[in-house]
Scaffold this active site. Sequence first.
Site, PDB file in Angstrom:
ATOM      1  N   GLU A 111       1.039  82.177  79.641  1.00  0.00           N
ATOM      2  CA  GLU A 111       0.971  82.668  78.108  1.00  0.00           C
ATOM      3  C   GLU A 111       2.676  82.849  77.622  1.00  0.00           C
ATOM      4  O   GLU A 111       3.111  83.955  78.141  1.00  0.00           O
ATOM      5  CB  GLU A 111      -0.163  83.221  77.131  1.00  0.00           C
ATOM      6  CG  GLU A 111      -1.418  82.826  77.573  1.00  0.00           C
ATOM      7  CD  GLU A 111      -2.244  83.928  77.266  1.00  0.00           C
ATOM      8  OE1 GLU A 111      -2.272  85.076  76.834  1.00  0.00           O
ATOM      9  OE2 GLU A 111      -3.690  83.863  77.816  1.00  0.00           O
ATOM     10  N   LYS A 113       4.360  86.306  75.603  1.00  0.00           N
ATOM     11  CA  LYS A 113       4.269  87.203  75.385  1.00  0.00           C
ATOM     12  C   LYS A 113       5.239  87.885  74.222  1.00  0.00           C
ATOM     13  O   LYS A 113       6.169  87.797  74.051  1.00  0.00           O
ATOM     14  CB  LYS A 113       5.203  88.171  76.254  1.00  0.00           C
ATOM     15  CG  LYS A 113       4.731  89.048  76.818  1.00  0.00           C
ATOM     16  CD  LYS A 113       5.688  90.373  77.350  1.00  0.00           C
ATOM     17  CE  LYS A 113       4.837  91.539  77.437  1.00  0.00           C
ATOM     18  NZ  LYS A 113       5.168  92.518  76.600  1.00  0.00           N
ATOM     19  N   ASP A 115       6.509  89.595  70.909  1.00  0.00           N
ATOM     20  CA  ASP A 115       7.073  90.463  70.577  1.00  0.00           C
ATOM     21  C   ASP A 115       6.535  90.926  69.843  1.00  0.00           C
ATOM     22  O   ASP A 115       7.952  91.169  68.315  1.00  0.00           O
ATOM     23  CB  ASP A 115       8.449  90.390  70.933  1.00  0.00           C
ATOM     24  CG  ASP A 115       9.251  91.739  70.844  1.00  0.00           C
ATOM     25  OD1 ASP A 115       8.822  92.750  71.271  1.00  0.00           O
ATOM     26  OD2 ASP A 115      10.543  91.823  71.631  1.00  0.00           O
ATOM     27  N   TYR A 223      -6.695  87.448  72.921  1.00  0.00           N
ATOM     28  CA  TYR A 223      -7.678  87.771  74.382  1.00  0.00           C
ATOM     29  C   TYR A 223      -8.777  88.286  72.766  1.00  0.00           C
ATOM     30  O   TYR A 223      -8.764  88.449  72.351  1.00  0.00           O
ATOM     31  CB  TYR A 223      -7.103  89.126  73.968  1.00  0.00           C
ATOM     32  CG  TYR A 223      -8.043  89.426  75.601  1.00  0.00           C
ATOM     33  CD1 TYR A 223      -7.741  89.337  76.898  1.00  0.00           C
ATOM     34  CD2 TYR A 223      -8.508  91.137  75.153  1.00  0.00           C
ATOM     35  CE1 TYR A 223      -8.564  89.611  78.262  1.00  0.00           C
ATOM     36  CE2 TYR A 223      -9.366  91.307  75.926  1.00  0.00           C
ATOM     37  CZ  TYR A 223      -9.233  90.642  77.514  1.00  0.00           C
ATOM     38  OH  TYR A 223     -10.178  92.252  78.645  1.00  0.00           O
ATOM     39  N   LYS A 309       9.071  90.441  82.151  1.00  0.00           N
ATOM     40  CA  LYS A 309       9.660  90.103  81.033  1.00  0.00           C
ATOM     41  C   LYS A 309      11.458  90.011  81.268  1.00  0.00           C
ATOM     42  O   LYS A 309      11.694  89.779  82.258  1.00  0.00           O
ATOM     43  CB  LYS A 309      10.016  91.702  80.826  1.00  0.00           C
ATOM     44  CG  LYS A 309       9.196  92.627  80.390  1.00  0.00           C
ATOM     45  CD  LYS A 309       9.001  93.275  78.897  1.00  0.00           C
ATOM     46  CE  LYS A 309       8.554  94.748  78.796  1.00  0.00           C
ATOM     47  NZ  LYS A 309       8.766  94.982  77.771  1.00  0.00           N
ATOM     48  N   CYS A 403      39.548 104.498  52.388  1.00  0.00           N
ATOM     49  CA  CYS A 403      39.207 102.606  52.269  1.00  0.00           C
ATOM     50  C   CYS A 403      39.729 101.413  52.833  1.00  0.00           C
ATOM     51  O   CYS A 403      41.794 101.669  52.558  1.00  0.00           O
ATOM     52  CB  CYS A 403      38.803 102.675  51.332  1.00  0.00           C
ATOM     53  SG  CYS A 403      37.850 101.024  50.148  1.00  0.00           S
ATOM     54  N   CYS A 406      40.877 100.056  49.579  1.00  0.00           N
ATOM     55  CA  CYS A 406      42.203 100.678  48.226  1.00  0.00           C
ATOM     56  C   CYS A 406      42.745 101.237  48.514  1.00  0.00           C
ATOM     57  O   CYS A 406      42.904 102.426  47.719  1.00  0.00           O
ATOM     58  CB  CYS A 406      41.205 100.684  47.088  1.00  0.00           C
ATOM     59  SG  CYS A 406      39.753 102.451  47.296  1.00  0.00           S
ATOM     60  N   CYS A 421      33.536 103.774  50.429  1.00  0.00           N
ATOM     61  CA  CYS A 421      33.954 104.130  49.639  1.00  0.00           C
ATOM     62  C   CYS A 421      33.650 104.617  47.706  1.00  0.00           C
ATOM     63  O   CYS A 421      32.932 104.032  47.653  1.00  0.00           O
ATOM     64  CB  CYS A 421      34.934 102.925  49.471  1.00  0.00           C
ATOM     65  SG  CYS A 421      35.997 102.988  48.087  1.00  0.00           S
ATOM     66  N   CYS A 427      37.562  99.235  43.107  1.00  0.00           N
ATOM     67  CA  CYS A 427      37.559  98.641  44.463  1.00  0.00           C
ATOM     68  C   CYS A 427      37.424  97.135  44.810  1.00  0.00           C
ATOM     69  O   CYS A 427      36.422  96.754  44.525  1.00  0.00           O
ATOM     70  CB  CYS A 427      36.975  99.553  45.957  1.00  0.00           C
ATOM     71  SG  CYS A 427      36.929  99.036  47.418  1.00  0.00           S
TER      72      CYS A 427
HETATM   73  S1  IVH Z   1      -2.980  90.275  77.314  1.00  0.00           S
HETATM   74  C1  IVH Z   1      -6.003  93.069  79.476  1.00  0.00           C
HETATM   75  N1  IVH Z   1      -1.358  88.802  75.894  1.00  0.00           N
HETATM   76  O1  IVH Z   1       2.329  92.791  75.615  1.00  0.00           O
HETATM   77  C2  IVH Z   1      -4.770  92.213  78.388  1.00  0.00           C
HETATM   78  N2  IVH Z   1      -0.707  90.584  75.529  1.00  0.00           N
HETATM   79  O2  IVH Z   1       1.557  95.177  77.934  1.00  0.00           O
HETATM   80  C3  IVH Z   1      -3.340  93.349  77.342  1.00  0.00           C
HETATM   81  N3  IVH Z   1       1.538  91.107  74.327  1.00  0.00           N
HETATM   82  O3  IVH Z   1      -0.392  95.442  74.929  1.00  0.00           O
HETATM   83  C4  IVH Z   1      -2.973  91.828  77.051  1.00  0.00           C
HETATM   84  N4  IVH Z   1       2.017  88.934  74.055  1.00  0.00           N
HETATM   85  O4  IVH Z   1       1.202  93.766  73.074  1.00  0.00           O
HETATM   86  C5  IVH Z   1      -1.290  90.066  76.785  1.00  0.00           C
HETATM   87  N5  IVH Z   1      -0.441  86.603  75.172  1.00  0.00           N
HETATM   88  C6  IVH Z   1      -0.274  87.742  75.760  1.00  0.00           C
HETATM   89  C7  IVH Z   1       0.709  88.967  74.898  1.00  0.00           C
HETATM   90  C8  IVH Z   1       0.031  90.349  75.551  1.00  0.00           C
HETATM   91  C9  IVH Z   1       1.997  90.113  73.929  1.00  0.00           C
HETATM   92  C10 IVH Z   1       1.833  91.990  74.253  1.00  0.00           C
HETATM   93  C11 IVH Z   1       0.428  93.438  74.026  1.00  0.00           C
HETATM   94  C12 IVH Z   1       0.144  93.738  75.020  1.00  0.00           C
HETATM   95  C13 IVH Z   1       1.461  94.215  75.662  1.00  0.00           C
HETATM   96  C14 IVH Z   1       1.034  93.996  77.518  1.00  0.00           C
END
Ligand code: IVH
Length: 666
Positions: A111, A113, A115, A223, A309, A403, A406, A421, A427
């Site tokens: 999946e 991740k 942000d 989840y 990451k 500035c 001016c 300024c 200005c």
């Molecule tokens: S699963 C036990 N899936 O990343 C399962 N987390 O350190 C826990 N996050 O705190 C999370 N995308 O805030 C999961 N597709 C994803 C995610 C995801 C972002 C974040 C989440 C979690 C941190 C993992």
Amino acid sequence: MTSIEQEINALRDELNRHNHNYYVLNSPTITDMEFDLKLKQLQKLEEENPQFFDANSPTQRVGSDINLDFEQVEHDTPMLSLGNTYNEQEINDFWTRTMRQLNEPFEICCELKFDGTAISLKYEHGELVRAVTRGDGRKGDDVTRNVRTIKSIPLRLSGNYPDSLEMRGEIIMPHAGFEQINRQREDIGEQPFANPRNAAAGSLKLQNSRMVAQRPLDCILYYVLCDELPSDRHANNLEAARAWGFKISPHFKVCRSQAEIMDFIHHWATEREHLPYDIDGIVFKVNSLSQQKRMGLTAKNPRWAISYKFKAEQAHSPLIRIDYQVGRTGAVTPVANVEPVQLAGTIVRRASLHNADIIASLDLHDNDTVVIEKGGEIIPKIVAVDIDKRPAGSTPVVFPTHCPECGAKLVREEGEAAFYCPNSAGCRPQITGKLIHFVSRKAMNIDSIGEETIEALYKNGLVSDIPDLYSLTVEKLLPLDRMARKSALNIVQGIRASLDVPFERVLFALGIRFVGETTAKTLASAFETIEHLAEASVEQLMAAEDIGSKTAQSVFDYLHSPDNITRIDRLKLCGLKFAKEKTETVSDHLNGMTFVISGTFEHHSRDEIKALIERHGGKMVSSISAKTSYLIAGDNMGPSKREKAEKLGIRMINEEETLKLIGQSE
Ligand code: IVH
């Protein structure tokens, strides 16, 4: 069920469906206007029939004014975080470990991740009952009221959902909304958010859910937790959750080999540039829940999942020069010009340095080679200096004392990051910047005048302050370069048409620091005329909804500066609107009565009650005096208002009594 109740429920269902189409599926089936009409219709029915109030009605997505300190609640199941890895070898190790532990075939669900900031959503009988932040993993903040305003989160589930359910996911702010919000913040002199993650997390913790409702937040769930899940496969449960109404990313993939996993990583390492939101890596989960259970947890993380990451993409490039840009508020922003360098699909030539503190903390020297990173923001930023490449004898960058436009001596106010300024009247970029803001779409909307025209008008001595615009004539404009009679006519007509712009937008157009569109609206309805506004003390200004001390002080200072007083007087003579138009009255029940309102109400927002009072001839004022007829008292009313009302013997009435007084309630 009465027919009214049926009508209300049908409208709620329909609006929920349209919200889902728009915010989750990205495919609306009706126009925004049709949607608004239906929402208004529902609002009206709910207003008239308060007995059918429902916190999960689509009308409640607008938030409320209650200030809350968030209550801490314990998670039923702790919200664990994932082990982080930064290289592919560690992902291969995860695969090998899993193989050893399970000793049978397995699938990995890959999946994105997201942000943002993690959230847990609890549903009982298909209704959202609670939303809690991750907090320390064991306990988090109850942010339900704020979360209700996020339109992609279903308040009521559809289909064959489990009776009791917890969903976990990420609240994010997509790039487009992030850019827009930062533009608005910079426009009124507020510090912009550093990245979409901070913006999302900050928005979720706002005290006022009405303000949260205006933040472009989104929520992607990843989840599913409940006693009887539809499937032993995580990926299938995600699909099921999509059918219940949740926004589930379409970008997950079930993989059965290491090669497939690596392909997924490589694909998204570059493809993520095209996503409308930030991801900071990939998450890998063992797909079978029974296998997950067998693998178990360590003290902090599940053994069955891991995250990879992305390293933020960086580029090194020599610094050419720093420009110091002066904005319309006078703030001086340093911008670095670097040798053009390729970074994450674009060529970078300029990078933001934000302010003097950042330059100092980087210990930036002339001719340094800098390290540039691209975060969520479009403009990349300088995150470090490559010390090894520093030429001998180079000296630290010194922030200018005067500035660059001016020559005025720059000032820095206590607690502010920026140098300013102070020469706002003399200005150039401040003058033209204010004029550009004044004519902009959301302000006076004089669309026949663009930035170039403003610069030309200023350069030719035709306009050096806002009121000068109103003495422009076709004859004065014609001598300008490339100015055809038709364009000149358009400009003059556009300026004339702006005389019809309502007070609240005139107030916004003045460009008072910290006064954005919403604040201008609030001030205009609370004080009604520029004279009342100018008479108000800082405390009285703060008594208006959502006006903090910083904004109140800024408004007060603006309206007490001799230059601004002259400017406003001149604009009044030109015929601009400096008073709020009277609302149309429907009865004179409340003629001669004045009302003060405080606190929050169960069925109506404060604005709604105010509008009702005014439509029936009553007058709303912001502070209590002996002349006040009633204090409309809600929950969490300010104690000073209550004391004052008691001292002066002013009658206090609640929401129901107010409606009775108007003659609305049965
Ligand atoms: S699963 C036990 N899936 O990343 C399962 N987390 O350190 C826990 N996050 O705190 C999370 N995308 O805030 C999961 N597709 C994803 C995610 C995801 C972002 C974040 C989440 C979690 C941190 C993992």
